[in-house]
Write an enzyme that holds these catalytic residues in place. Structure first.
Site, PDB file in Angstrom:
ATOM      1  N   GLY A   1      32.158  39.088  35.741  1.00  0.00           N
ATOM      2  CA  GLY A   1      33.235  39.997  35.407  1.00  0.00           C
ATOM      3  C   GLY A   1      32.752  41.178  34.606  1.00  0.00           C
ATOM      4  O   GLY A   1      32.904  41.237  33.403  1.00  0.00           O
ATOM      5  N   CYS A   2      32.160  42.159  35.265  1.00  0.00           N
ATOM      6  CA  CYS A   2      31.561  43.269  34.540  1.00  0.00           C
ATOM      7  C   CYS A   2      32.590  44.136  33.845  1.00  0.00           C
ATOM      8  O   CYS A   2      32.273  44.807  32.870  1.00  0.00           O
ATOM      9  CB  CYS A   2      30.719  44.125  35.482  1.00  0.00           C
ATOM     10  SG  CYS A   2      31.624  44.772  36.894  1.00  0.00           S
ATOM     11  N   GLY A   3      33.843  44.134  34.324  1.00  0.00           N
ATOM     12  CA  GLY A   3      34.904  44.818  33.615  1.00  0.00           C
ATOM     13  C   GLY A   3      35.013  46.299  33.890  1.00  0.00           C
ATOM     14  O   GLY A   3      36.107  46.832  33.963  1.00  0.00           O
TER      15      GLY A   3
END
Length: 265
Positions: A104-106
């Site tokens: 989940g790199c965001g």
């Protein structure tokens, strides 16, 4: 989910015992045959993830601009093949970038400081809660964390409604992914996001606030603390940010007007 038998040492005793661990795979977001982002995620609720990510990253403005979603299982991961309509496909060309990140790199697909620091969407007035309702919403998430309870390695994002209770929960190894899945499920289910509360199991960073704002949710409750930038972003978006939430209390960092009894303190 997978079952393993790790060895253990506990209070002077050795042995082995079963443990459930989560799956984590590389998921590529491919829009009109071009990869936009790659992240590690749990291989479940992929349609929710595709829709939520596309909305939260402003790739589309509404689900109707997505013509097709196909999850193609490959040897080294899953390719989420998303076909956009012609107008949205053309608009994506300018910001297209291949990004490989951790769980989940965001901020996938963001290639400039301006893109990362974009002004948040402003939410509406939404609902007002009592302190007891905040604690009820927080407590309601745990029983729905099926994967998290078994693996102790999953984040969760839930949508709690004063009349419906904890109506939706999505889990993932990535906190951003869980929130994207929740946003997608809300839209696909036709649920009124602003009439409920987002409850998350992680710390609150700017990306989490941006995603909640994009979903139109006015109150978010988190078990961990926010960053200073997250507080400023929540304030700008008009979001009520409740954090450091535990069974015995919580702290309200922004939007205190929505919490009855605290708005006069």
């Amino acid at each position: 989910m997978a079952r393993v038998m790790p060895a253990f040492w506990h209070e002077g005793h050795a042995g082995s015992r079963a443990r459930i661990i989560p799956d984590e795979v590389a998921v590529a977001f491919t829009y009109n045959q071009s990869t936009h982002a790659v992240m590690m995620a749990s291989p479940a609720d992929l349609e929710d993830l595709a829709v939520g990510f596309s909305l939260n990253e402003a790739i589309v403005e509404h689900p109707g601009q997505i013509e097709e979603i196909r999850a193609v299982v490959l040897e080294d991961g899953i390719d989420l093949r998303i076909r956009l309509d012609a107008d949205r496909a053309a608009g994506l060309i300018e910001r297209r970038r291949h990004v490989a990140g951790p769980s989940g790199c965001g901020l996938c697909g963001i290639d400039s400081l301006a893109g990362a620091m974009r002004p948040p969407k402003t939410v509406g007035e939404g609902l007002r809660l009592t302190p007891d309702q905040v604690l009820v919403a927080l407590d309601a998430l745990g029983p729905h964390q099926i994967w998290g309870r078994e693996s102790r390695a999953m984040h969760a994002a839930g949508w709690w409604h004063p009349d419906r209770g904890m109506a939706l929960v999505r889990e993932d190894v990535g906190r951003h992914n869980a929130l994207d899945k929740l946003a997608g499920a809300l839209v696909l289910g036709g649920l009124p996001a602003a009439e409920g509360v987002a409850v998350i199991t992680s710390r609150v960073s700017i990306e989490m606030v941006q995603k909640v704002a994009m979903a139109g949710i006015t109150v978010m409750i988190a078990v961990s603390a926010p960053t200073a930038l997250a507080i400023r972003t929540a304030e700008a978006a008009g979001i009520t940010l409740v954090a450091v939430a535990r069974a015995d209390g919580f702290e309200v960092f922004t939007g205190v007007r929505r919490i009855a009894g605290l708005d006069q303190s």
